[in-house]
Design an enzyme around this catalytic site. Structure first.
Site, PDB file in Angstrom:
ATOM      1  N   THR A 182      -2.174   4.136   2.166  1.00 15.76           N
ATOM      2  CA  THR A 182      -2.915   2.916   1.855  1.00 15.76           C
ATOM      3  C   THR A 182      -3.057   2.097   3.128  1.00 15.76           C
ATOM      4  O   THR A 182      -2.261   2.254   4.058  1.00 15.76           O
ATOM      5  CB  THR A 182      -2.169   2.085   0.780  1.00 15.76           C
ATOM      6  N   LYS A 208       0.794  -3.660  -1.050  1.00 17.29           N
ATOM      7  CA  LYS A 208       1.034  -2.593  -2.024  1.00 17.29           C
ATOM      8  C   LYS A 208       2.303  -1.823  -1.657  1.00 17.29           C
ATOM      9  O   LYS A 208       3.108  -1.479  -2.516  1.00 17.29           O
ATOM     10  CB  LYS A 208      -0.140  -1.598  -2.025  1.00 17.29           C
ATOM     11  N   ASP A 259      -5.732   3.069  -6.466  1.00 14.23           N
ATOM     12  CA  ASP A 259      -6.926   2.233  -6.457  1.00 14.23           C
ATOM     13  C   ASP A 259      -6.756   1.168  -7.529  1.00 14.23           C
ATOM     14  O   ASP A 259      -6.316   1.453  -8.642  1.00 14.23           O
ATOM     15  CB  ASP A 259      -8.202   3.040  -6.699  1.00 14.23           C
ATOM     16  N   GLY A 304      -4.150 -10.483  -1.664  1.00 14.15           N
ATOM     17  CA  GLY A 304      -5.435 -10.282  -2.348  1.00 14.15           C
ATOM     18  C   GLY A 304      -5.787 -11.406  -3.317  1.00 14.15           C
ATOM     19  O   GLY A 304      -5.760 -12.596  -2.973  1.00 14.15           O
ATOM     20  N   PHE A 305      -6.073 -11.031  -4.563  1.00 17.96           N
ATOM     21  CA  PHE A 305      -6.488 -11.996  -5.579  1.00 17.96           C
ATOM     22  C   PHE A 305      -5.308 -12.684  -6.281  1.00 17.96           C
ATOM     23  O   PHE A 305      -5.520 -13.412  -7.246  1.00 17.96           O
ATOM     24  CB  PHE A 305      -7.370 -11.294  -6.625  1.00 17.96           C
ATOM     25  N   HIS A 322      -0.229  -5.013 -13.214  1.00 18.59           N
ATOM     26  CA  HIS A 322      -0.879  -3.711 -13.355  1.00 18.59           C
ATOM     27  C   HIS A 322      -0.115  -2.646 -12.557  1.00 18.59           C
ATOM     28  O   HIS A 322       0.185  -1.579 -13.045  1.00 18.59           O
ATOM     29  CB  HIS A 322      -2.328  -3.840 -12.867  1.00 18.59           C
TER      30      HIS A 322
END
Ligand code: ITT
Length: 189
Positions: free
Chosen positions: A14, A19, A71, A147-148, A174
């Site tokens: 990645t 992550k 992903d 990120g978000f 998630h």
């Protein structure tokens, strides 16, 4: 535990250090060391995260140890599922604040999805999916995560992922859920 994982190492391919941090934190207690295969894998124009994860897995070098890719995408219902598979592009262009502005005020529900792709020593690809329901905050809040995270509020919480500790995010996220499925697979294999 599977033959590669039992030897204690998986390489996670990645470009995203956030992550890696989360995956390492989760797999370390299982005795699985996660090496960072730092690279940007090509993402095809595809309709689903599963397709993208499969394509990413095809690009990683063959190895005796296990190979992992992922992903992820954020699907905003009030935007008909956008940005979804285009999440990385939207993060680069609009950023979390831009996505928060774009989201219709009365339709802020969203789902974060992650698909982990794993290829063990036997070469067979396996996929593990995790989802987190939530809403898009009106403005970014918090400094944790990546990120978000500053605009995603998981269901049942008032804080964004960026206002949580790594462990709190992992319990609800998630990626945490996809990792739970992966962990069950490693224990069974
Ligand atoms: P890869 O090299 O693994 O592809 P990436 O950051 O490009 O890393 P994805 O395409 O899987 O990752 O993710 C799409 C976007 O969603 C990307 O901009 C991520 O930063 C963001 N994202 C993924 N997981 C996230 C999480 O847990 N929290 C916040 N944003 C996340």
């Amino acid at each position: 535990m599977g033959s590669s994982a039992r030897r204690g190492a998986i390489t996670f391919y990645t470009s995203n250090p956030g992550k890696v941090r989360e995956v390492r934190h989760r797999l370390a207690p299982l005795g699985v060391a996660v090496r960072w295969g730092r690279r940007t894998l090509t993402e095809p124009q595809a309709d689903s995260l599963e397709e993208v994860a499969r394509f990413k897995l095809q690009q990683v070098p063959p190895a005796r140890d296990g190979a992992l890719v992922e992903d992820a995408g954020l699907f905003v219902r009030g935007l008909a599922g956008f940005p979804g598979v285009y999440s990385a592009y939207v993060l680069r262009t609009l950023g979390p604040a831009g996505l928060a502005r774009l989201t219709p005020p009365a339709h802020r529900s969203a789902v974060f999805r992650a698909v982990l792709g794993y290829r063990g020593g036997n070469g067979r690809p396996r996929f593990f999916v995790g989802e987190a329901e939530g809403t898009i905050a009106q403005h970014p809040r918090g400094t944790g995560g990546f990120g978000f995270d500053p605009v995603f509020i998981p269901r049942g919480e008032e804080r964004t992922f960026a206002e949580m500790t790594l462990m709190e995010k992992e319990r609800l996220s998630h990626r945490g859920k996809a990792l739970t499925a992966f962990e069950h697979f490693l224990r069974r294999a």
